[in-house]
Design a protein around this motif. Structure first.
Motif, short mmCIF file in Angstrom:
data_model
loop_
_atom_site.label_atom_id
_atom_site.label_comp_id
_atom_site.label_asym_id
_atom_site.label_seq_id
_atom_site.Cartn_x
_atom_site.Cartn_y
_atom_site.Cartn_z
N SER A 316 0.84 -1.21 0.00
CA SER A 316 0.00 0.00 0.00
C SER A 316 0.87 1.25 0.00
CB SER A 316 -1.05 0.03 1.11
OG SER A 316 -0.61 -0.37 2.30
N GLU A 317 2.06 1.16 0.63
CA GLU A 317 3.00 2.31 0.57
C GLU A 317 3.42 2.59 -0.87
OE1 GLU A 317 6.82 2.26 2.77
OE2 GLU A 317 5.46 2.05 4.50
N GLU A 320 0.59 4.13 -2.84
CA GLU A 320 0.40 5.57 -2.50
C GLU A 320 1.39 6.43 -3.27
OE1 GLU A 320 0.47 6.00 1.75
OE2 GLU A 320 -1.34 4.73 1.90
#
Ligand code: PMP
Length: 324
Positions: A316-317, A320
């Motif tokens: 998810s990092e 983003e």
């Protein structure tokens, strides 16, 4: 819902990262495109009452590893990483019920047949997929026996789910379509019944469930295994046995199994009606049991469902950053 199964698919997992759908690309000189050096899986995620869950994920990944082993392809990710990658692909696409397609293949590098020096690439895609053999398939499909044979086990091992094997499947499928059938059944090189172009086959004869054995050039289907297990749970006798072609015309019930088709009844073969021409009692019991489990309405007594995990922190990092 749109007719395009890929509509709404935003990301494809490729070699450790999530790429935008449009950017998940390969070079035209990719080895797998020219020489069929790809191994793959087809898996389903169900929207169960308890939330989305993948059916028999570990068994599918195990079969993928086995397929790669046959073709001396080392997967650059271990089982835990592939498991996480499957969940990340489902989660990032915000899918609930979907089909999952992991594909491992030899990439771009050198010309020639030898795959060994070439990079191994890994892709995982998901899409929404309904009834594989049409919306009315639950009432039974019309099939034929193909004039094409399954490849000999000493030529192309059916035990490996190789992209190259699906040229044979395409011949079976196209012939069936050309002659007005939903699907074709291939015989093995000895003339015994093998399987459909993308499905295993079961018959019911005098109350006994019969399915061709591994030696008949079949893919060891995971739905096949599930159906054998459920039948035994329900007290239905099961036999893995050579199936002579004639039995196709005399049996009481017949159905396909597979991740895409789930359990699909067959109502005729070569225009000869199977049983009463509609799903028989054993077929219906097995369908009810299978669908009950995958919907989360019947307890998952064999531990077949893996609840979808949230997108991993690392992924998810990365996402983003891509979206920033
Ligand atoms: N045979 C063939 C040739 C297939 O492509 C499939 C679909 N993977 C099957 C059988 C059924 O296997 P499974 O139940 O594991 O999907």
């Amino acid at each position: 819902m749109s007719n395009n199964p890929f509509a709404g698919v935003r990301y494809i997992w490729m070699n450790g990262e999530l790429r935008d759908f449009e950017n998940a690309k390969v070079h035209v000189l990719t080895h797998a495109l020219h020489y069929g050096s790809g191994l793959f899986e087809g898996i389903r995620c169900y929207d169960t009452r308890q939330g989305p869950a993948v059916l028999r994920l570990q068994e599918h990944l195990k079969r993928l590893e086995n397929s790669c082993k046959v073709y001396r392809m080392e997967i650059p990710y271990d089982r835990a990483q592939l498991t996480e990658a499957v969940f990340d692909t489902i989660g990032s696409n915000e899918m609930r019920a979907c089909y999952i397609r992991p594909l491992i293949f030899r990439g771009f590098g050198l010309p020639g047949i030898n795959p060994l020096p070439l990079p191994v690439e890994v892709v995982i895609a998901v899409w929404a997929w309904g009834k594989y053999l049409g919306d009315a398939a639950d009432q039974g499909v019309d099939v034929c026996v193909s004039s094409w044979r399954r490849s000999a086990p000493q030529s192309s091992p059916a035990v490996a789910k190789a992209t190259a094997n699906y040229l044979n499947s395409q011949l079976v499928k196209m012939e069936a379509i050309a002659n007005g059938y939903a699907e074709g059944i291939a015989l093995d090189i000895h003339g015994s019944v093998s399987e459909g172009s993308g499905e295993n086959l079961f018959l019911v004869q005098d109350g006994v469930l019969v399915t061709p054995p591994m030696g008949s050039s079949i893919l060891p289907g995971i739905t096949r295994d599930a159906v054998i297990t459920l039948a035994r749970d329900l007290g239905i006798a099961v036999r893995e046995d050579i199936v002579p072609r004639g039995l196709l015309y005399t049996c009481d019930e017949m159905f396909f199994t597979g991740t895409a088709v789930e359990i699909t009844p067959i109502r005729s073969v070569d225009r000869v009606t199977v049983g009463a021409g509609k799903p028989g009692p054993i077929t219906k019991r097995l369908m009810a049991e299978f669908h009950g489990i995958v919907k989360g309405e019947i307890p998952d007594r064999h531990g077949w469902l893996s609840p979808v995990q949230p997108v991993s922190a690392g992924m998810s990092e990365k996402l983003e950053k891509v979206e920033a």
